[in-house]
Scaffold this motif. Structure first.
Motif, mmCIF file in Angstrom:
data_model
loop_
_atom_site.group_PDB
_atom_site.id
_atom_site.type_symbol
_atom_site.label_atom_id
_atom_site.label_comp_id
_atom_site.label_asym_id
_atom_site.label_seq_id
_atom_site.Cartn_x
_atom_site.Cartn_y
_atom_site.Cartn_z
ATOM 1 N N LEU A 83 0.863 -1.144 -0.008
ATOM 2 C CA LEU A 83 -0.037 0.040 -0.087
ATOM 3 C C LEU A 83 0.817 1.187 -0.028
ATOM 4 C CD1 LEU A 83 -2.747 -1.036 2.538
ATOM 5 C CD2 LEU A 83 -2.583 -1.453 -0.151
ATOM 6 N N ASP A 84 1.972 1.201 0.576
ATOM 7 C CA ASP A 84 2.831 2.421 0.567
ATOM 8 C C ASP A 84 3.289 2.566 -0.784
ATOM 9 O OD1 ASP A 84 2.745 2.607 3.268
ATOM 10 O OD2 ASP A 84 4.502 1.663 3.890
ATOM 11 N N SER A 85 3.627 1.951 -1.407
ATOM 12 C CA SER A 85 4.046 2.136 -2.801
ATOM 13 C C SER A 85 3.119 2.562 -3.707
ATOM 14 C CB SER A 85 4.542 0.795 -3.419
ATOM 15 O OG SER A 85 5.704 0.252 -2.833
ATOM 16 N N TYR A 86 1.663 2.197 -3.476
ATOM 17 C CA TYR A 86 0.550 2.738 -4.494
ATOM 18 C C TYR A 86 0.373 4.347 -3.713
ATOM 19 C CZ TYR A 86 -0.370 -2.326 -4.498
ATOM 20 O OH TYR A 86 -0.096 -3.535 -4.823
ATOM 21 N N ARG A 87 0.597 4.382 -2.781
ATOM 22 C CA ARG A 87 0.213 5.836 -1.998
ATOM 23 C C ARG A 87 1.268 6.760 -2.585
ATOM 24 N NH1 ARG A 87 0.787 4.867 3.119
ATOM 25 N NH2 ARG A 87 -1.420 3.754 3.089
ATOM 26 N N ALA A 88 2.565 6.352 -2.674
ATOM 27 C CA ALA A 88 3.717 7.086 -3.102
ATOM 28 C C ALA A 88 3.304 7.388 -4.469
ATOM 29 C CB ALA A 88 4.967 6.263 -3.078
ATOM 30 N N ALA A 89 3.073 6.485 -5.314
ATOM 31 C CA ALA A 89 2.848 6.903 -6.862
ATOM 32 C C ALA A 89 1.615 7.632 -7.169
ATOM 33 C CB ALA A 89 2.500 5.476 -7.545
ATOM 34 N N LEU A 90 0.634 7.477 -6.196
ATOM 35 C CA LEU A 90 -0.540 8.363 -6.450
ATOM 36 C C LEU A 90 -0.036 9.660 -5.944
ATOM 37 C CD1 LEU A 90 -3.493 8.520 -7.119
ATOM 38 C CD2 LEU A 90 -4.020 8.043 -4.536
ATOM 39 N N GLU A 91 0.653 9.818 -5.013
ATOM 40 C CA GLU A 91 1.123 11.458 -4.811
ATOM 41 C C GLU A 91 1.945 11.829 -6.009
ATOM 42 O OE1 GLU A 91 3.217 11.108 -0.935
ATOM 43 O OE2 GLU A 91 1.305 10.576 0.076
ATOM 44 N N THR A 92 2.627 10.959 -6.495
ATOM 45 C CA THR A 92 3.689 11.576 -7.545
ATOM 46 C C THR A 92 2.697 12.030 -8.732
ATOM 47 O OG1 THR A 92 5.152 9.858 -7.297
ATOM 48 C CG2 THR A 92 5.214 11.026 -9.467
ATOM 49 N N LEU A 93 1.673 11.270 -9.155
ATOM 50 C CA LEU A 93 0.700 11.694 -10.121
ATOM 51 C C LEU A 93 -0.226 13.098 -9.594
ATOM 52 C CD1 LEU A 93 -0.570 8.237 -10.875
ATOM 53 C CD2 LEU A 93 0.704 9.724 -12.464
ATOM 54 N N VAL A 94 -0.495 13.234 -8.178
ATOM 55 C CA VAL A 94 -1.183 14.309 -7.853
ATOM 56 C C VAL A 94 -0.166 15.621 -7.811
ATOM 57 C CG1 VAL A 94 -2.004 15.379 -5.716
ATOM 58 C CG2 VAL A 94 -2.473 12.899 -6.090
ATOM 59 N N ARG A 127 -3.399 -13.125 -19.773
ATOM 60 C CA ARG A 127 -4.641 -13.387 -18.701
ATOM 61 C C ARG A 127 -5.765 -13.162 -19.528
ATOM 62 N NH1 ARG A 127 -3.779 -6.783 -17.134
ATOM 63 N NH2 ARG A 127 -4.178 -5.958 -19.213
ATOM 64 N N GLY A 128 -6.847 -13.407 -19.008
ATOM 65 C CA GLY A 128 -8.339 -13.580 -19.580
ATOM 66 C C GLY A 128 -8.730 -12.270 -20.429
ATOM 67 N N SER A 129 -9.376 -12.502 -21.557
ATOM 68 C CA SER A 129 -9.650 -11.474 -22.276
ATOM 69 C C SER A 129 -10.525 -10.570 -21.747
ATOM 70 C CB SER A 129 -9.903 -11.903 -24.038
ATOM 71 O OG SER A 129 -11.020 -12.814 -23.860
ATOM 72 N N ASP A 130 -11.303 -10.892 -20.612
ATOM 73 C CA ASP A 130 -12.148 -9.850 -19.821
ATOM 74 C C ASP A 130 -11.276 -8.742 -19.337
ATOM 75 O OD1 ASP A 130 -10.827 -11.895 -18.358
ATOM 76 O OD2 ASP A 130 -12.153 -11.623 -16.741
ATOM 77 N N LEU A 131 -9.789 -9.066 -19.537
ATOM 78 C CA LEU A 131 -9.048 -7.772 -19.041
ATOM 79 C C LEU A 131 -8.502 -6.855 -20.425
ATOM 80 C CD1 LEU A 131 -7.541 -9.500 -15.819
ATOM 81 C CD2 LEU A 131 -9.063 -7.480 -15.817
ATOM 82 N N HIS A 132 -8.726 -7.566 -21.499
ATOM 83 C CA HIS A 132 -8.255 -6.612 -22.751
ATOM 84 C C HIS A 132 -8.765 -5.305 -22.773
ATOM 85 C CE1 HIS A 132 -8.027 -5.598 -27.003
ATOM 86 N NE2 HIS A 132 -7.400 -6.401 -27.034
ATOM 87 N N ASP A 133 -10.173 -5.047 -21.907
ATOM 88 C CA ASP A 133 -10.311 -3.527 -22.157
ATOM 89 C C ASP A 133 -9.641 -2.572 -21.215
ATOM 90 O OD1 ASP A 133 -12.541 -1.840 -23.226
ATOM 91 O OD2 ASP A 133 -13.179 -1.786 -21.001
ATOM 92 N N SER A 134 -8.959 -3.233 -19.900
ATOM 93 C CA SER A 134 -8.280 -2.806 -19.104
ATOM 94 C C SER A 134 -6.881 -2.322 -19.447
ATOM 95 C CB SER A 134 -8.218 -3.295 -17.849
ATOM 96 O OG SER A 134 -9.174 -3.468 -17.217
ATOM 97 N N THR A 135 -6.351 -2.743 -20.890
ATOM 98 C CA THR A 135 -4.951 -2.701 -21.179
ATOM 99 C C THR A 135 -4.640 -1.243 -21.557
ATOM 100 O OG1 THR A 135 -5.067 -5.127 -21.827
ATOM 101 C CG2 THR A 135 -3.178 -3.744 -22.749
ATOM 102 N N ALA A 136 -5.580 -0.561 -22.139
ATOM 103 C CA ALA A 136 -5.017 0.757 -22.694
ATOM 104 C C ALA A 136 -4.942 1.699 -21.598
ATOM 105 C CB ALA A 136 -6.309 1.509 -23.647
ATOM 106 N N ARG A 137 -5.985 1.527 -20.384
ATOM 107 C CA ARG A 137 -5.694 2.296 -19.322
ATOM 108 C C ARG A 137 -4.203 1.849 -18.427
ATOM 109 N NH1 ARG A 137 -11.487 0.911 -16.609
ATOM 110 N NH2 ARG A 137 -11.633 -0.396 -18.544
ATOM 111 N N GLN A 138 -3.952 0.734 -18.409
ATOM 112 C CA GLN A 138 -2.910 0.334 -17.793
ATOM 113 C C GLN A 138 -1.601 0.936 -18.787
ATOM 114 O OE1 GLN A 138 -3.108 -3.799 -17.014
ATOM 115 N NE2 GLN A 138 -4.964 -3.456 -15.938
ATOM 116 N N ILE A 139 -1.624 0.891 -20.063
ATOM 117 C CA ILE A 139 -0.370 1.528 -20.775
ATOM 118 C C ILE A 139 -0.285 2.899 -20.603
ATOM 119 C CG2 ILE A 139 0.083 1.911 -23.072
ATOM 120 C CD1 ILE A 139 -0.791 -0.853 -23.848
ATOM 121 N N TYR A 140 -1.492 3.516 -20.534
ATOM 122 C CA TYR A 140 -1.439 4.971 -20.294
ATOM 123 C C TYR A 140 -0.940 5.586 -18.954
ATOM 124 C CZ TYR A 140 -3.410 9.741 -19.588
ATOM 125 O OH TYR A 140 -3.449 11.306 -19.508
ATOM 126 N N LEU A 141 -1.291 4.806 -17.858
ATOM 127 C CA LEU A 141 -0.707 4.919 -16.528
ATOM 128 C C LEU A 141 0.759 4.599 -16.610
ATOM 129 C CD1 LEU A 141 -1.761 5.644 -13.650
ATOM 130 C CD2 LEU A 141 -2.859 3.349 -13.352
#
Ligand code: GLU
Length: 296
Positions: free
Chosen positions: A82-93, A190-204
């Motif tokens: 969780l600390d890493s997620y918090r730190a990355a979010l702060e960077t983006l903020v 991974r399963g193709s139900d997550l195909h739709d998440s891929t562009a979001r992940q690439i953007y991030l």
């Protein structure tokens, strides 16, 4: 040398035991990594306690182990990150890419899930609000090793998306991107139900200055109602003692044409056959969702 540095992963959420559909994802990513002589990691995506089932993490690991799907190194639990997620979010903020949003679920649903950016410039305080990432209007392109070329326009098709929910839980999109980078993942299967998440992940990944892994989205195993086998629609847990036939059935479902006599062999022989014969191209020729075999 690519062969030495390749790293794949299986990243289950502990919402229930393994079923045929999750075995297919685990097996395919395992075979793909092992054929490349790369590492195969397991990451437990346990950051959404309301959806989790007590004991499911241990049960999943036991089931992987009893199928001979042995992973490299320790399991990474996202709940320890969780600390890493918090730190990355702060960077983006700090870089002005994140804003806080007070829109409720009903309003989001009324937008058909595509957020219209109503809170973008309101400069709302952080407290009790969801944090959203501003997306831009460019197209994201990627080549999927199974399903081929893909393109998504986040602005038109998704909208600014959530990185931290109002209840303070970090989103799947944020955690998955940070941990794929942290673990040096080069190949995501991974399963193709997550195909739709891929562009979001690439953007991030781009917003955070990370590299981009290869993607391969597997067809989905369906039940007789045509729905994806999932914990939500009560897919049956894999039965203990049936490991060899489960592996054979998963290889067969993955269109790898395992010989009949392999069914009588040990799980190690079945897996070795799978590693030696693994072909993504075969799947890429016919990447259709298919009924799970009878009994699953
Ligand atoms: N934890 C996700 C799931 O169980 C998979 C995440 C991923 O492979 O990116 O559906």
């Amino acid at each position: 040398m690519q062969a030495l540095s390749s790293i794949g992963r299986f990243a289950p959420s502990p919402t229930g035991p393994l079923h045929f559909g999750s075995l297919v994802s685990a097996l395919a990513s395992f075979l793909d990594a092992r054929q490349r002589k790369g590492k195969w990691l397991v990451r437990m995506e346990d950051i959404d306690p309301p959806r989790e089932v007590a004991g499911a993490s241990d049960q999943i690991l036991k089931q992987l182990d009893s199928h001979g799907l042995s992973w490299d190194g320790p399991v990474l639990y996202q709940s320890t990150r969780l600390d890493s997620y918090r730190a990355a979010l702060e960077t983006l903020v700090k870089s002005g890419l994140v804003y806080h949003c007070q829109c409720n679920r009903r309003r989001i649903v009324s937008l058909d899930g595509i957020y219209d950016g109503q809170c973008r410039d309101l400069k709302l305080p952080k407290d009790g609000q969801a944090a959203r990432l501003r997306v831009d209007s460019s197209n994201i392109y990627f080549r999927d090793q199974i399903t081929g070329d893909a393109r998504q326009n986040l602005h038109k098709e998704v909208g600014d998306f959530v990185l931290q929910r109002r209840d303070e839980l970090y989103s799947y999109q944020l955690a998955v991107v940070i941990d794929d980078e942290y673990q040096g993942i080069t190949h995501i299967m991974r399963g193709s139900d997550l195909h739709d998440s891929t562009a979001r992940q690439i953007y991030l990944q781009r917003c955070l200055g990370y590299g981009q892994p290869e993607y391969a989205h597997l067809p989905l195993a369906l039940n007789t109602d045509g729905q994806k086998l999932s914990k939500q629609n009560l897919a049956a847990s894999l039965v203990e003692g049936n490991e060899a036939s489960n592996l054979w059935a998963a290889l067969d479902w993955l269109q790898q044409s395992p010989p009949k006599e392999l069914q009588q062999q040990s799980i190690d022989r079945i897996l070795q056959w799978g590693i030696d014969n693994w072909s993504l191209n075969i799947l890429a020729q016919n990447p259709k969702d298919m009924l799970a075999p009878e009994g699953y």
